[in-house]
Design an enzyme around this catalytic site. Structure first.
Site, mmCIF file in Angstrom:
data_model
loop_
_atom_site.group_PDB
_atom_site.id
_atom_site.type_symbol
_atom_site.label_atom_id
_atom_site.label_comp_id
_atom_site.label_asym_id
_atom_site.label_seq_id
_atom_site.Cartn_x
_atom_site.Cartn_y
_atom_site.Cartn_z
ATOM 1 N N GLU A 175 -18.519 -15.929 42.407
ATOM 2 C CA GLU A 175 -17.323 -16.049 42.962
ATOM 3 C C GLU A 175 -16.496 -15.342 43.539
ATOM 4 O O GLU A 175 -15.882 -15.759 44.372
ATOM 5 C CB GLU A 175 -15.742 -16.583 41.412
ATOM 6 C CG GLU A 175 -14.914 -16.937 41.580
ATOM 7 C CD GLU A 175 -13.745 -16.290 40.345
ATOM 8 O OE1 GLU A 175 -14.092 -16.545 39.173
ATOM 9 O OE2 GLU A 175 -13.416 -17.208 39.975
ATOM 10 N N ASP A 188 -10.949 -8.940 37.344
ATOM 11 C CA ASP A 188 -11.467 -10.348 36.997
ATOM 12 C C ASP A 188 -12.966 -10.617 38.436
ATOM 13 O O ASP A 188 -13.177 -10.944 39.512
ATOM 14 C CB ASP A 188 -10.628 -11.466 37.323
ATOM 15 C CG ASP A 188 -11.299 -12.788 37.470
ATOM 16 O OD1 ASP A 188 -12.641 -12.827 36.618
ATOM 17 O OD2 ASP A 188 -10.579 -13.488 38.010
ATOM 18 N N GLU A 212 -3.829 -17.741 31.424
ATOM 19 C CA GLU A 212 -3.541 -18.772 32.802
ATOM 20 C C GLU A 212 -3.784 -19.777 32.311
ATOM 21 O O GLU A 212 -3.769 -21.028 32.331
ATOM 22 C CB GLU A 212 -5.353 -18.573 33.313
ATOM 23 C CG GLU A 212 -5.120 -17.390 33.698
ATOM 24 C CD GLU A 212 -7.043 -16.988 34.573
ATOM 25 O OE1 GLU A 212 -7.887 -17.977 35.136
ATOM 26 O OE2 GLU A 212 -6.969 -16.384 35.676
#
Ligand code: GCU
Length: 832
Positions: free
Chosen positions: A400, A372, A295
């Site tokens: 998240e 993820d 990333e």
């Protein structure tokens, strides 16, 4: 029976803000047992965990039972009125030989309350502190059973990761700003850090990585290194070591070198020099955490060096100090969806080819699933492919993709799907929990890390109920075979007291919460269908596809799901050992809850359950919402049994969740109905007889607004005021039968303004509210009208007569144009 009436009801009435978490030591009304009158603490150094253990015991006894126990140091005393705390070695020095205590592992402890004599002995000081917390946990739960046992950790690595940035913000943090950093430096007042250490120690967590994996090299400047020393000093009395995240390019960006090549001698020297400096300040630093080539982060691949060479650079620098490198396996590249075989889930397997090339003090930190932190993922196959490399599982306490603490989601049942999964390596039992602890492949190192992200909020994470996830994480890191529900119940008793109804109710809500969330977000293994390009909070299924990030669903008008088979798909299923690969390769043996993870099917494909995929989507979303509605009702039944401050705060959150779960349900169902054209067999999707669209009302000062994504507004249209300083009104005549209804308004609460809405029936105000949720809820706010900002408010028991006039007045504020989507008049029992 000695009944102590003191403060009997104090715990119910006194306000609690959550700061003490599960370590409240709230008074229990009675006690007929003998409690230690005397605490013998076998260390006189104030900053030592054993000393801290003594103080905790004293405070706990006072708080819970109102007794005062004298503390003395070093002098051995073995009388039945004494509790003695120290290490095994300290005990032997002070008291002589010790019988009946088995050999303890590092950090392990021995607890004996036999014959009213309390012995708390650790293999080391940290273990002694853990034993003290264990005893206190028993006392706080009114448990006076006579016990005598040793408890040892399953693994040495029981870490938390904080994603705190140097400027004080926290990546994916929902509980306020950083307790560690502010304006590029370590904060002066570290009292919250000490309080955090206390909570961590009580959950037997032994290290905290204090800065974001997306690391800033300035952490290593001279001032900040001093600051790290102060943080370590604040954590050390609780047996918590610090770790830090590194930015791979630091030699260049901070050190001024013209390279960060891990094999370059100047780079090697730079890192070993930095490491020396850190250990001067923090002699017991646990190690480094490294996110490289992922990333956008720099890494060794830039120089054609392997990830193992990158990890070993740090391992060698740490080796003299006994530190370890947690090297993240979360490494993947952007991909092109038009390539049928491309698959982000396959990326981490690159590490398989490096097995055996890592230094002994490197541990690969592997996220539980291949993508993820989704609401459900299959176990990462990487766990089954490393035999000569130590591994740790990475979990996420911060929610998240799982409701960002604005939704109740008790996570351990999700984690257990992975920890208890048997990968059948070489056709032998190979539970993930035995792999990460090092047992299965005979590795010395291993364990768990969890992204936690507590912040300055007094609730730490942003909501009282979310703390069960932090508590349970520690317990599972200690013993991954432990039971999610019994851990939860310890936490409930410690957090809310011993009332049976409280226990049963919060148990039920919590245990139902993850399945419910999965139902109303993304089921059948399609992942959390949230907005992956923005806040990761509300619904936006389209965002998954047609981008390089690779969280694809491959949904079109007739089909959905990722074909990850070897025979016809990306080949991902072939990364598992034979038995597991065969199970996922075959659609008939793939469990329904992961069907769309592994297979690309028609919406009309029939599941094992007998339902079609699309009907399952519709039904699951309705059923998840129904369950979520019960949370508020259940919680309301606890009023008076929990202090008002926490009851109110949780109530607000659950009330919000009841509304937002409906926003999720409608968005996902409308999206797939629109895409597939297949109607809901029960005719619910797209039919909302009790709603009135805002755009169909008579508007003055308001105009229509097309919402994107379309499915996050009813019929894709909302209304906004014509300018930021024009008050808008929306008026309509009600055509519903005269009756009492719950009046619901669906509006958008944006970041950057606090609009006011007032609602009138025949000129009489029946409700009023402010769009201030960016200040009052934990989730990331949005600046758009979308699935993150969409919010519902409910006014209960509103009596109307057919023909009444309903008027809503919206006063914009800042950039928030008092947006409205619809109102609904819900007869009793209707959820919509
Ligand atoms: C997710 C998360 C990022 C984080 C990354 C990581 O993608 O959204 O904020 O940096 O995981 O784990 O490194």
């Amino acid at each position: 029976m000695r009944v102590l009436f003191f403060f009997a009801t104090l715990s119910l009435v006194s306000a609690e803000n959550g700061l003490d978490g599960w370590l409240r030591y709230a008074p229990l009304p009675y006690n007929d047992q003998k409690l230690p009158a005397h605490i013998v603490v076998l260390n006189t150094t104030e900053a030592s965990p054993v000393y801290v253990a003594g103080a905790e015991l004293q405070n706990g006894l006072k708080g819970i039972y109102g007794t005062h126990a004298e503390v003395s140091h070093e002098q051995c005393e073995n009388s039945s009125s004494a509790a003695i705390v120290g290490t095994v070695e300290q005990y032997q020095i002070a008291c002589g030989s010790l019988n009946g205590v088995p050999e303890l592992d590092e950090d392990g402890f021995w607890l004996s309350t036999w014959g009213n004599k309390v012995q708390i002995l650790g293999q080391n000081e940290r273990g002694a502190l853990y034993g003290a917390f264990e005893y206190l946990s028993m006392l706080a739960q009114g448990n006076f059973s006579e016990v005598s046992y040793a408890s040892n950790p399953s693994a040495a690595i029981r870490w938390v990761n904080q994603w705190d940035n140097m400027d004080g913000s926290i990546e994916r943090g929902y509980g306020g700003s950083s307790i560690f950093f502010k304006n590029g430096a370590v904060v002066d007042d570290l009292s919250r850090v000490t309080q955090y250490a206390r909570l961590l120690a009580s959950a037997r967590i032994n290290a905290a990585v204090v800065n974001n994996v997306n690391a800033n090299a300035t952490l290593l400047d001279q001032e900040n290194m001093k600051g790290l020393g102060r943080i370590a000093d604040a954590l050390r009395p609780y047996g918590v070591q610090i770790g830090i995240s590194l930015n791979f390019a630091s030699p260049e960006t901070l050190g001024g070198l013209d390279t960060f090549d891990p094999l370059d001698s100047s780079v090697i020297k730079w890192w070993s020099n930095i490491t020396d400096q850190i250990y001067q300040r923090v002699p017991d630093m646990a190690g480094y955490l490294v996110k490289a080539n992922s990333e956008g982060q720099p890494g060794p691949l830039t120089y054609n060096r392997t990830l193992a060479q990158g990890a070993n650079l740090f391992a060698k620098a740490l080796h003299p100090y006994g530190g370890i490198v947690m090297f993240r396996a979360f490494v993947y590249n952007q991909l092109n969806e038009s390539n049928w075989k491309a698959d982000r889930a396959k990326a981490a397997m690159e590490f398989k080819y490096l097995d055996g090339e890592f230094e002994e003090n490197v541990v690969l930190q592997i996220k539980y699933g291949p993508i993820d932190f989704q609401v459900r993922e299959p176990t990462s196959p990487l766990f089954a492919n490393l035999f000569n490399t130590s591994t740790a599982i990475e979990l996420e306490v911060t929610q998240e993709y799982l409701g960002q603490q604005s939704h109740l989601v008790y996570l351990p049942p999700l984690w257990k799907t992975v920890l208890d999964f048997d990968l059948r390596v070489d056709h032998k039992p190979s539970l993930v929990r035995d792999i990460i602890t090092g047992r299965r492949f005979n590795r010395k190192l291993g364990g768990s890390a969890a992204v936690v992200n507590v912040g300055s909020n007094t609730t730490w994470l942003g909501g009282h109920l979310s703390m069960s996830n932090l508590y349970a994480y520690g317990r599972l890191a200690w013993d991954p075979a432990d039971d999610s529900q019994s851990i939860l119940q310890d936490w409930i008793r410690l957090t809310f007291g011993l009332d049976r109804t409280v226990l049963d109710t919060i148990t039920q809500m919590s245990m139902e919460s993850w399945p419910a969330y999965e139902n109303y977000t993304g089921n059948l293994g399609i992942q959390t269908l949230t907005d992956i390009l923005y806040t990761h909070y509300g619904p936006n299924p389209a965002s998954q596809d047609n981008n390089g990030w690779g969280q694809w669903t491959r949904a079109d008008h007739t089909t959905i799901g990722m074909d990850r088979t070897v025979s016809n798909g990306t080949g991902f299923s072939g990364q598992y050992p034979t038995e597991i690969a065969a199970m996922y390769e075959n659609i008939d043996t793939t469990p329904d809850n992961l069907l769309l993870w592994f297979h690309h099917v028609n919406y009309t494909h029939r599941l094992h359950s007998g339902k079609t995929v699309i009907q399952h989507f519709y039904d699951a979303h309705y059923s998840g919402v129904e369950t979520a509605q019960t949370f508020l009702v259940q919680w309301d039944s606890l009023k008076g049994k929990i202090d008002d401050e926490r009851h109110k705060a949780v109530r607000r959150q659950l009330d919000y969740q009841t509304g937002h779960s409906i926003i999720w349900r409608d968005a996902i169902n409308d999206f797939y109905y629109n895409l597939s054209g297949i109607p809901d067999a029960l005719n619910r999707v797209g039919h909302h007889p009790w709603r009135i669209e805002a755009e169909s009302m008579l508007l003055d000062g308001y105009k229509q607004y097309t919402v994107n994504p379309f499915e996050t507004a009813a019929k894709s249209i909302a209304i906004v005021t014509i300018s930021n300083d024009t008050v808008g009104t929306a008026t309509t005549r009600l055509n519903f039968p005269s009756e009492t209804y719950d009046l619901v308004v669906n509006y958008y609460d944006l970041y950057g303004g606090q609009s006011r809405w007032q609602i009138y029936l025949n000129g009489k105000q029946v409700g009023e509210w402010l769009g201030n949720s960016e200040n009052t809820f934990s989730h990331t706010p949005s600046i758009y009208l979308d699935g993150h900002s969409a919010t519902r408010i409910k006014f209960r028991g509103v009596k109307i007569n057919k023909g009444d006039t309903l008027k809503i007045v919206g006063t914009p504020d800042g950039v928030e144009p008092a947006p409205l989507d619809y109102v609904a008049f819900l007869p009793q029992g209707v959820i919509d």
